[in-house]
Design a protein around this motif. Sequence first.
Motif, PDB file in Angstrom:
ATOM      1  N   ALA A   1       2.275   7.948  -3.381  1.00 20.50           N
ATOM      2  CA  ALA A   1       3.698   7.719  -3.624  1.00 20.50           C
ATOM      3  C   ALA A   1       4.035   6.297  -3.203  1.00 20.50           C
ATOM      4  O   ALA A   1       3.476   5.779  -2.232  1.00 20.50           O
ATOM      5  CB  ALA A   1       4.538   8.725  -2.845  1.00 20.50           C
ATOM      6  N   GLU A   2       4.935   5.697  -3.919  1.00 21.36           N
ATOM      7  CA  GLU A   2       5.376   4.353  -3.585  1.00 21.36           C
ATOM      8  C   GLU A   2       6.387   4.402  -2.457  1.00 21.36           C
ATOM      9  O   GLU A   2       7.204   5.319  -2.371  1.00 21.36           O
ATOM     10  CB  GLU A   2       5.998   3.673  -4.808  1.00 21.36           C
ATOM     11  N   LEU A   3       6.328   3.416  -1.613  1.00 21.18           N
ATOM     12  CA  LEU A   3       7.300   3.295  -0.538  1.00 21.18           C
ATOM     13  C   LEU A   3       8.612   2.761  -1.098  1.00 21.18           C
ATOM     14  O   LEU A   3       8.615   2.012  -2.084  1.00 21.18           O
ATOM     15  CB  LEU A   3       6.772   2.349   0.549  1.00 21.18           C
ATOM     16  N   PRO A   4       9.720   3.113  -0.490  1.00 18.51           N
ATOM     17  CA  PRO A   4      10.999   2.582  -0.964  1.00 18.51           C
ATOM     18  C   PRO A   4      11.095   1.086  -0.688  1.00 18.51           C
ATOM     19  O   PRO A   4      10.440   0.568   0.220  1.00 18.51           O
ATOM     20  CB  PRO A   4      12.031   3.360  -0.148  1.00 18.51           C
ATOM     21  N   HIS A   5      11.919   0.404  -1.465  1.00 14.43           N
ATOM     22  CA  HIS A   5      12.105  -1.037  -1.265  1.00 14.43           C
ATOM     23  C   HIS A   5      12.900  -1.316   0.000  1.00 14.43           C
ATOM     24  O   HIS A   5      12.723  -2.355   0.631  1.00 14.43           O
ATOM     25  CB  HIS A   5      12.788  -1.664  -2.481  1.00 14.43           C
ATOM     26  N   ASP A   6      13.757  -0.392   0.387  1.00 12.44           N
ATOM     27  CA  ASP A   6      14.579  -0.551   1.585  1.00 12.44           C
ATOM     28  C   ASP A   6      13.797  -0.026   2.792  1.00 12.44           C
ATOM     29  O   ASP A   6      13.495   1.166   2.863  1.00 12.44           O
ATOM     30  CB  ASP A   6      15.886   0.219   1.420  1.00 12.44           C
ATOM     31  N   PRO A   7      13.452  -0.876   3.741  1.00 13.55           N
ATOM     32  CA  PRO A   7      12.657  -0.431   4.895  1.00 13.55           C
ATOM     33  C   PRO A   7      13.418   0.493   5.847  1.00 13.55           C
ATOM     34  O   PRO A   7      12.821   1.042   6.762  1.00 13.55           O
ATOM     35  CB  PRO A   7      12.271  -1.738   5.585  1.00 13.55           C
ATOM     36  N   ARG A   8      14.705   0.687   5.616  1.00 11.71           N
ATOM     37  CA  ARG A   8      15.504   1.557   6.485  1.00 11.71           C
ATOM     38  C   ARG A   8      15.495   3.021   6.055  1.00 11.71           C
ATOM     39  O   ARG A   8      16.063   3.874   6.734  1.00 11.71           O
ATOM     40  CB  ARG A   8      16.955   1.065   6.534  1.00 11.71           C
ATOM     41  N   VAL A   9      14.834   3.344   4.962  1.00 12.98           N
ATOM     42  CA  VAL A   9      14.812   4.708   4.437  1.00 12.98           C
ATOM     43  C   VAL A   9      13.912   5.575   5.310  1.00 12.98           C
ATOM     44  O   VAL A   9      12.763   5.216   5.587  1.00 12.98           O
ATOM     45  CB  VAL A   9      14.327   4.727   2.968  1.00 12.98           C
TER      46      VAL A   9
ATOM     47  N   ALA B   1       9.998   5.637   6.458  1.00 11.12           N
ATOM     48  CA  ALA B   1       8.970   5.825   5.436  1.00 11.12           C
ATOM     49  C   ALA B   1       7.910   4.730   5.521  1.00 11.12           C
ATOM     50  O   ALA B   1       6.724   4.998   5.371  1.00 11.12           O
ATOM     51  CB  ALA B   1       9.609   5.871   4.052  1.00 11.12           C
ATOM     52  N   VAL B   2       8.338   3.496   5.810  1.00 11.98           N
ATOM     53  CA  VAL B   2       7.381   2.383   5.866  1.00 11.98           C
ATOM     54  C   VAL B   2       6.380   2.539   7.014  1.00 11.98           C
ATOM     55  O   VAL B   2       5.300   1.956   6.965  1.00 11.98           O
ATOM     56  CB  VAL B   2       8.094   1.013   5.967  1.00 11.98           C
ATOM     57  N   GLN B   3       6.712   3.337   8.018  1.00 19.13           N
ATOM     58  CA  GLN B   3       5.765   3.594   9.107  1.00 19.13           C
ATOM     59  C   GLN B   3       4.582   4.425   8.627  1.00 19.13           C
ATOM     60  O   GLN B   3       3.559   4.488   9.306  1.00 19.13           O
ATOM     61  CB  GLN B   3       6.457   4.334  10.258  1.00 19.13           C
ATOM     62  N   CYS B   4       4.718   5.045   7.483  1.00 19.74           N
ATOM     63  CA  CYS B   4       3.670   5.919   6.958  1.00 19.74           C
ATOM     64  C   CYS B   4       2.815   5.230   5.898  1.00 19.74           C
ATOM     65  O   CYS B   4       1.991   5.882   5.249  1.00 19.74           O
ATOM     66  CB  CYS B   4       4.297   7.185   6.388  1.00 19.74           C
TER      67      CYS B   4
ATOM     68  N   MET C   1       0.855  -1.176   0.000  1.00 20.08           N
ATOM     69  CA  MET C   1       0.000   0.000   0.000  1.00 20.08           C
ATOM     70  C   MET C   1       0.904   1.244   0.000  1.00 20.08           C
ATOM     71  O   MET C   1       1.848   1.333   0.769  1.00 20.08           O
ATOM     72  CB  MET C   1      -0.894  -0.013   1.248  1.00 20.08           C
ATOM     73  N   PRO C   2       0.608   2.204  -0.842  1.00 20.04           N
ATOM     74  CA  PRO C   2       1.432   3.413  -0.899  1.00 20.04           C
ATOM     75  C   PRO C   2       1.099   4.382   0.240  1.00 20.04           C
ATOM     76  O   PRO C   2       0.194   4.130   1.038  1.00 20.04           O
ATOM     77  CB  PRO C   2       1.052   4.013  -2.250  1.00 20.04           C
TER      78      PRO C   2
ATOM     79  N   LEU D   1      12.980   9.865   1.813  1.00 18.92           N
ATOM     80  CA  LEU D   1      11.984   9.605   0.776  1.00 18.92           C
ATOM     81  C   LEU D   1      11.480  10.919   0.189  1.00 18.92           C
ATOM     82  O   LEU D   1      11.419  11.088  -1.032  1.00 18.92           O
ATOM     83  CB  LEU D   1      10.809   8.793   1.333  1.00 18.92           C
ATOM     84  N   LEU D   2      11.124  11.856   1.065  1.00 17.36           N
ATOM     85  CA  LEU D   2      10.593  13.140   0.602  1.00 17.36           C
ATOM     86  C   LEU D   2      11.610  13.887  -0.251  1.00 17.36           C
ATOM     87  O   LEU D   2      11.292  14.370  -1.343  1.00 17.36           O
ATOM     88  CB  LEU D   2      10.182  14.012   1.793  1.00 17.36           C
ATOM     89  N   ARG D   3      12.828  13.983   0.226  1.00 16.98           N
ATOM     90  CA  ARG D   3      13.840  14.792  -0.446  1.00 16.98           C
ATOM     91  C   ARG D   3      14.461  14.090  -1.653  1.00 16.98           C
ATOM     92  O   ARG D   3      14.590  14.698  -2.722  1.00 16.98           O
ATOM     93  CB  ARG D   3      14.929  15.203   0.542  1.00 16.98           C
ATOM     94  N   GLU D   4      14.842  12.840  -1.488  1.00 17.32           N
ATOM     95  CA  GLU D   4      15.605  12.169  -2.539  1.00 17.32           C
ATOM     96  C   GLU D   4      14.730  11.522  -3.607  1.00 17.32           C
ATOM     97  O   GLU D   4      15.091  11.535  -4.785  1.00 17.32           O
ATOM     98  CB  GLU D   4      16.543  11.138  -1.915  1.00 17.32           C
ATOM     99  N   ASP D   5      13.608  10.953  -3.204  1.00 15.36           N
ATOM    100  CA  ASP D   5      12.760  10.263  -4.181  1.00 15.36           C
ATOM    101  C   ASP D   5      11.647  11.154  -4.734  1.00 15.36           C
ATOM    102  O   ASP D   5      11.339  11.102  -5.918  1.00 15.36           O
ATOM    103  CB  ASP D   5      12.132   9.012  -3.563  1.00 15.36           C
ATOM    104  N   LEU D   6      11.027  11.953  -3.875  1.00 16.33           N
ATOM    105  CA  LEU D   6       9.885  12.758  -4.309  1.00 16.33           C
ATOM    106  C   LEU D   6      10.263  14.199  -4.645  1.00 16.33           C
ATOM    107  O   LEU D   6       9.412  14.978  -5.084  1.00 16.33           O
ATOM    108  CB  LEU D   6       8.794  12.733  -3.223  1.00 16.33           C
ATOM    109  N   HIS D   7      11.505  14.578  -4.401  1.00 13.84           N
ATOM    110  CA  HIS D   7      12.025  15.915  -4.721  1.00 13.84           C
ATOM    111  C   HIS D   7      11.227  17.029  -4.057  1.00 13.84           C
ATOM    112  O   HIS D   7      10.973  18.072  -4.647  1.00 13.84           O
ATOM    113  CB  HIS D   7      12.123  16.116  -6.234  1.00 13.84           C
TER     114      HIS D   7
END
Length: 177
Positions: A10-18, A61-64, A1-2, A23-29
Amino acid sequence: MPITVNGNEAELPHDPRVSLLDLLREDLHLFGAKKGCNQGACGACTVLVDGQRVLSCLTLAVQCEGRHVMTVEGLAGDNGLHPLQKAFIEHDGFQCGFCTPGQICSALGMAAEFDRGVPSVITEDFDDDGVALTPEEIRERMSGNLCRCGAHNGIVAAIAEVHAIQGDRTDSREAAA
């Protein structure tokens, strides 16, 4: 679930440690939330998750997953800036601007906490309907957000003005009744 960020899925990262911040800054800009201390001590990374303020550097990120994240970029609407963003400008609630996005998101979460009756360390009697969001209450409740430039007086004035315009805690209770 996103996750939903500023109304967009938004998709969650594959790495649960992110972290949520990364996520906000690097993946979603979305660069509003800042990486200040990256240890939860400065509040520059504060965002709202389901309306509650969180330090995105300490939140995975996975907590969200399945939750709604709001960053400062998502606050402005079709009619322009959010009233708190306007008040920060009018009251010089920023100088360098680095902490401003975190301050604004934290202030929105803080005001919602106050309206729900969450006491602070200095609240004497929250059962008293006369409790007001005074400058002292604002300073205490915002103490986790640091401003190195010294714009605290403008920040407090902006928050106080917007909260007064939107109605104090007593008015909110009466409207809900």
